[in-house]
Design a protein around this motif. Sequence first.
Motif, mmCIF file in Angstrom:
data_model
loop_
_atom_site.group_PDB
_atom_site.id
_atom_site.type_symbol
_atom_site.label_atom_id
_atom_site.label_comp_id
_atom_site.label_asym_id
_atom_site.label_seq_id
_atom_site.Cartn_x
_atom_site.Cartn_y
_atom_site.Cartn_z
ATOM 1 N N MET A 92 0.789 -1.271 0.163
ATOM 2 C CA MET A 92 -0.023 -0.085 -0.205
ATOM 3 C C MET A 92 1.120 1.239 0.081
ATOM 4 O O MET A 92 2.056 1.253 0.514
ATOM 5 N N GLU A 93 0.379 2.376 -0.813
ATOM 6 C CA GLU A 93 0.855 3.518 -0.577
ATOM 7 C C GLU A 93 0.404 4.378 0.906
ATOM 8 O O GLU A 93 -0.761 4.340 0.766
ATOM 9 N N ARG A 94 1.444 4.965 1.398
ATOM 10 C CA ARG A 94 0.795 5.609 2.707
ATOM 11 C C ARG A 94 1.149 6.908 2.566
ATOM 12 O O ARG A 94 2.415 7.423 1.936
ATOM 13 N N GLU A 95 0.378 7.783 2.994
ATOM 14 C CA GLU A 95 0.302 9.254 2.774
ATOM 15 C C GLU A 95 -0.019 10.005 4.042
ATOM 16 O O GLU A 95 -1.028 9.532 4.703
ATOM 17 N N MET A 103 -3.720 7.990 5.139
ATOM 18 C CA MET A 103 -4.286 7.848 3.712
ATOM 19 C C MET A 103 -3.450 6.784 3.242
ATOM 20 O O MET A 103 -2.517 6.704 2.691
ATOM 21 N N TYR A 104 -4.097 5.536 2.987
ATOM 22 C CA TYR A 104 -3.372 4.447 2.221
ATOM 23 C C TYR A 104 -4.218 4.103 1.133
ATOM 24 O O TYR A 104 -5.285 4.090 1.139
ATOM 25 N N ARG A 105 -3.430 3.658 -0.024
ATOM 26 C CA ARG A 105 -3.968 3.357 -1.219
ATOM 27 C C ARG A 105 -3.559 2.040 -1.562
ATOM 28 O O ARG A 105 -2.330 1.703 -1.555
ATOM 29 N N TRP A 106 -4.427 1.057 -1.677
ATOM 30 C CA TRP A 106 -4.054 -0.333 -2.128
ATOM 31 C C TRP A 106 -4.508 -0.464 -3.343
ATOM 32 O O TRP A 106 -5.414 -0.354 -3.941
#
Length: 489
Positions: A92-95, A103-106
């Motif tokens: 996941m991309e973590r911001e 804010m995570y994007r899988w």
Amino acid sequence: MMKALKYLLYIILGLMIFTVSRTFLFFPAAQPVKITLPTLSEAETTQIAENLSKAITFKTISQSLSVAPDHEAFTGFHAFLEETFPAAHGVMERELVSDYSLMYRWPGKAGGSKKPIAFLGHMDVVPVPEFGLKDWVHPPYAGTIDERGVIWGRGAVDDKGMLMALLEAAERLVKAGFEPDRDIYFMFGHDEELGGDKGAAMMAARLKERGVQLDWAVDEGSAMVDGIIPGVNSPIALISLGEKGSVTLKFSATEEGGHSSAPKDYTAASIAAAAGVAVTENQYPLVLDDTLERMFTAMASQMNFQNRLVIGNLWLTKPLMKNELSKNPTIAAFMHTTTAFTMMQAGTKTNILPQYGEAHVNYRIHPRDTVDGVVDRARDIINDDRVEITKLGGREATSMSSVSSEGYADLSASIREVFGPIPVAPTLTVQGTDARHYYSVADNVYRFMPFVFEPDGLKQIHGTNEAISTEAMVSQVVYFEDLIRRSAQ
């Protein structure tokens, strides 16, 4: 005369047959349903409990808008999540948003055409009052796991339990080789208990800037309830479609002072108080709307014959049902904008006529109504030029999401898959959640915690001795794992 009476009897008999047959045809009685809690291996169960226990020890407290977040506590919690869920963090991309929200994007597999979905939660907790510390069975930030497997501490239910369950599910799925066919977002705010303006609102704004439109998002704000709704014989899963807004109105008045031995017919205090009383005694009308009708229709099979008869024939019984529901303050709150006279300030000494008085009235606004409409209605009811009306804050109610969407269907299917064939019904959240910030970037926004609340359990939220059983925590993990697979596979 006798002929007319005979026809009247036929009509009454026909109505009786029609209403009773409708009851049996559309609302047959069902055996009470019991929730079945899923299980995992002993090692997995122990680890899940210990992870939540550790999460509770981070004092991610939202004190007030004037007190900055505890940098060490929040950044420590961030590092703990990364260390505890390495597989999930690996894909996941973590911001970081506003310094402390996550804010995570899988990313979904390339070529997918489905809109993204989002799971919401918050890492902040409310403070524990000093005067209440003595009543805690275990220290509120110790994360104690007792001999029965109950995990104690602030945030166990609201909302670290749900946040941890989401990441536990993601970790398990990644380790199992699962790849979603759509983007999945995990949005964890740091200031939900203060309104979410720096956390959830900013994360939603970033989605909007990037042109991301979610198919649906789900947050806390409703759950499964057992023994809370009068007359219902089984647990019910309530999925919230929206939430109320709120505003507090200050009614103030000024008048000449003087000695209390020679008073006029009124004082600044009595004028302000009369305004508060006037709006309180003129509550918004109760409405049995479509959402409530759907809610009770879904529950009907678990009610006795009398209640099923009423629900099955609302074309005839709606006034009766509305009257009965209004007797329960909790249920009545779902039926209208509520009005509560909560504060009064006036006077400095018992023998001095007050020159100033103010009354505060808090409204929780139903989606039918608006903040400006509340102000206008109060002005009309009070109808007194001596009263100044000041709006303190104000948050509109959200719109109501669809019960016909893919998201609502997936939530319902996972509830029944994991917990058994319990009734699922739509509802309205009367408190505030981070979910309200996402309506501009999501087609539908829901609120549902895979957790069973019994009557005493509701007192734990923001209260003393907040706790969750290990079994309930495991159930949340299994539920979210099923829901993610179902909606992104």
